[in-house]
Design a protein around this motif. Structure first.
Motif, PDB file in Angstrom:
ATOM      1  N   GLU A 170       0.842  -1.194   0.000  1.00 30.10           N
ATOM      2  CA  GLU A 170       0.000   0.000   0.000  1.00 30.10           C
ATOM      3  C   GLU A 170       0.880   1.249   0.000  1.00 30.10           C
ATOM      4  O   GLU A 170       1.077   1.884   1.038  1.00 30.10           O
ATOM      5  CB  GLU A 170      -0.939  -0.009   1.207  1.00 30.10           C
ATOM      6  N   PRO A 171       1.431   1.591  -1.162  1.00 28.90           N
ATOM      7  CA  PRO A 171       2.314   2.757  -1.224  1.00 28.90           C
ATOM      8  C   PRO A 171       1.582   4.041  -0.838  1.00 28.90           C
ATOM      9  O   PRO A 171       0.454   4.270  -1.269  1.00 28.90           O
ATOM     10  CB  PRO A 171       2.772   2.800  -2.678  1.00 28.90           C
ATOM     11  N   ALA A 172       2.231   4.844  -0.016  1.00 31.97           N
ATOM     12  CA  ALA A 172       1.614   6.082   0.458  1.00 31.97           C
ATOM     13  C   ALA A 172       2.201   7.318  -0.219  1.00 31.97           C
ATOM     14  O   ALA A 172       1.484   8.285  -0.463  1.00 31.97           O
ATOM     15  CB  ALA A 172       1.773   6.190   1.969  1.00 31.97           C
ATOM     16  N   ALA A 173       3.485   7.285  -0.515  1.00 37.75           N
ATOM     17  CA  ALA A 173       4.135   8.445  -1.130  1.00 37.75           C
ATOM     18  C   ALA A 173       3.623   8.635  -2.560  1.00 37.75           C
ATOM     19  O   ALA A 173       3.452   7.662  -3.302  1.00 37.75           O
ATOM     20  CB  ALA A 173       5.644   8.259  -1.135  1.00 37.75           C
ATOM     21  N   ASP A 174       3.375   9.871  -2.931  1.00 39.34           N
ATOM     22  CA  ASP A 174       2.857  10.170  -4.269  1.00 39.34           C
ATOM     23  C   ASP A 174       3.751   9.612  -5.367  1.00 39.34           C
ATOM     24  O   ASP A 174       3.266   9.072  -6.358  1.00 39.34           O
ATOM     25  CB  ASP A 174       2.686  11.681  -4.461  1.00 39.34           C
ATOM     26  N   ASP A 175       5.066   9.738  -5.203  1.00 34.13           N
ATOM     27  CA  ASP A 175       5.990   9.243  -6.219  1.00 34.13           C
ATOM     28  C   ASP A 175       5.900   7.724  -6.348  1.00 34.13           C
ATOM     29  O   ASP A 175       5.898   7.188  -7.461  1.00 34.13           O
ATOM     30  CB  ASP A 175       7.423   9.671  -5.901  1.00 34.13           C
ATOM     31  N   ASP A 176       5.805   7.015  -5.228  1.00 39.34           N
ATOM     32  CA  ASP A 176       5.672   5.554  -5.272  1.00 39.34           C
ATOM     33  C   ASP A 176       4.359   5.148  -5.926  1.00 39.34           C
ATOM     34  O   ASP A 176       4.303   4.173  -6.675  1.00 39.34           O
ATOM     35  CB  ASP A 176       5.752   4.956  -3.866  1.00 39.34           C
ATOM     36  N   ARG A 177       3.312   5.887  -5.672  1.00 38.31           N
ATOM     37  CA  ARG A 177       2.013   5.580  -6.277  1.00 38.31           C
ATOM     38  C   ARG A 177       2.066   5.794  -7.792  1.00 38.31           C
ATOM     39  O   ARG A 177       1.574   4.976  -8.569  1.00 38.31           O
ATOM     40  CB  ARG A 177       0.925   6.429  -5.631  1.00 38.31           C
ATOM     41  N   ARG A 178       2.686   6.880  -8.199  1.00 33.36           N
ATOM     42  CA  ARG A 178       2.800   7.183  -9.629  1.00 33.36           C
ATOM     43  C   ARG A 178       3.626   6.117 -10.348  1.00 33.36           C
ATOM     44  O   ARG A 178       3.230   5.606 -11.394  1.00 33.36           O
ATOM     45  CB  ARG A 178       3.439   8.562  -9.825  1.00 33.36           C
ATOM     46  N   THR A 179       4.770   5.757  -9.758  1.00 32.00           N
ATOM     47  CA  THR A 179       5.632   4.776 -10.414  1.00 32.00           C
ATOM     48  C   THR A 179       5.029   3.368 -10.363  1.00 32.00           C
ATOM     49  O   THR A 179       5.236   2.580 -11.284  1.00 32.00           O
ATOM     50  CB  THR A 179       7.053   4.787  -9.818  1.00 32.00           C
ATOM     51  N   ALA A 180       4.270   3.055  -9.320  1.00 30.72           N
ATOM     52  CA  ALA A 180       3.589   1.755  -9.254  1.00 30.72           C
ATOM     53  C   ALA A 180       2.568   1.632 -10.378  1.00 30.72           C
ATOM     54  O   ALA A 180       2.461   0.581 -11.024  1.00 30.72           O
ATOM     55  CB  ALA A 180       2.910   1.569  -7.903  1.00 30.72           C
ATOM     56  N   ARG A 181       1.821   2.713 -10.625  1.00 32.72           N
ATOM     57  CA  ARG A 181       0.862   2.720 -11.744  1.00 32.72           C
ATOM     58  C   ARG A 181       1.583   2.453 -13.062  1.00 32.72           C
ATOM     59  O   ARG A 181       1.138   1.655 -13.884  1.00 32.72           O
ATOM     60  CB  ARG A 181       0.166   4.079 -11.845  1.00 32.72           C
ATOM     61  N   GLU A 182       2.694   3.146 -13.252  1.00 34.94           N
ATOM     62  CA  GLU A 182       3.462   2.989 -14.486  1.00 34.94           C
ATOM     63  C   GLU A 182       3.983   1.555 -14.622  1.00 34.94           C
ATOM     64  O   GLU A 182       3.916   0.958 -15.695  1.00 34.94           O
ATOM     65  CB  GLU A 182       4.626   3.981 -14.505  1.00 34.94           C
ATOM     66  N   ALA A 183       4.480   1.001 -13.528  1.00 36.41           N
ATOM     67  CA  ALA A 183       4.982  -0.378 -13.547  1.00 36.41           C
ATOM     68  C   ALA A 183       3.873  -1.357 -13.922  1.00 36.41           C
ATOM     69  O   ALA A 183       4.104  -2.315 -14.663  1.00 36.41           O
ATOM     70  CB  ALA A 183       5.580  -0.745 -12.195  1.00 36.41           C
ATOM     71  N   GLY A 184       2.678  -1.115 -13.418  1.00 38.89           N
ATOM     72  CA  GLY A 184       1.543  -1.969 -13.760  1.00 38.89           C
ATOM     73  C   GLY A 184       1.242  -1.953 -15.245  1.00 38.89           C
ATOM     74  O   GLY A 184       0.920  -2.987 -15.841  1.00 38.89           O
ATOM     75  N   HIS A 185       1.381  -0.794 -15.862  1.00 37.71           N
ATOM     76  CA  HIS A 185       1.141  -0.672 -17.305  1.00 37.71           C
ATOM     77  C   HIS A 185       2.268  -1.294 -18.125  1.00 37.71           C
ATOM     78  O   HIS A 185       2.027  -1.830 -19.203  1.00 37.71           O
ATOM     79  CB  HIS A 185       0.971   0.795 -17.703  1.00 37.71           C
ATOM     80  N   LEU A 186       3.489  -1.220 -17.611  1.00 33.46           N
ATOM     81  CA  LEU A 186       4.650  -1.700 -18.361  1.00 33.46           C
ATOM     82  C   LEU A 186       4.899  -3.201 -18.249  1.00 33.46           C
ATOM     83  O   LEU A 186       5.572  -3.772 -19.102  1.00 33.46           O
ATOM     84  CB  LEU A 186       5.911  -0.967 -17.889  1.00 33.46           C
ATOM     85  N   CYS A 187       4.373  -3.833 -17.226  1.00 39.46           N
ATOM     86  CA  CYS A 187       4.664  -5.252 -16.990  1.00 39.46           C
ATOM     87  C   CYS A 187       4.249  -6.098 -18.200  1.00 39.46           C
ATOM     88  O   CYS A 187       3.067  -6.169 -18.540  1.00 39.46           O
ATOM     89  CB  CYS A 187       3.933  -5.736 -15.741  1.00 39.46           C
ATOM     90  N   PRO A 188       5.216  -6.755 -18.858  1.00 33.82           N
ATOM     91  CA  PRO A 188       4.895  -7.497 -20.083  1.00 33.82           C
ATOM     92  C   PRO A 188       4.057  -8.757 -19.850  1.00 33.82           C
ATOM     93  O   PRO A 188       3.361  -9.206 -20.759  1.00 33.82           O
ATOM     94  CB  PRO A 188       6.269  -7.850 -20.661  1.00 33.82           C
TER      95      PRO A 188
END
Length: 69
Positions: free
Chosen positions: A40-58
């Motif tokens: 459960e990422p709380a920091a805005d940067d971690d949330r943003r990068t987690a979203r991006e990682a979800g989209h990028l995961c092949p």
């Protein structure tokens, strides 16, 4: 808004994009398989990068769910 991050280690192909994109949220074990560092990422940067990682995961192993309540 609450974010919940998970990863299906049986689906992971070890590409490493999650760990490279969101190092505060994901890592890889010795076999290169995804591990979740914080579900459960709380920091805005971690949330943003987690979203991006979800989209990028092949393989679709990374799942990010956001609750707007």
């Amino acid at each position: 808004m609450t974010m919940r991050v998970s990863a299906d280690r049986t689906v992971c192909v070890g590409a490493g994009l999650c760990a490279l994109t969101a190092p505060g949220v994901f890592d890889q074990d010795d076999d290169g398989i995804v591990t979740v560092l914080t579900a459960e990422p709380a920091a805005d940067d971690d949330r943003r990068t987690a979203r991006e990682a979800g989209h990028l995961c092949p393989s679709g192993a990374v799942r990010v769910v956001e609750d707007t309540e």
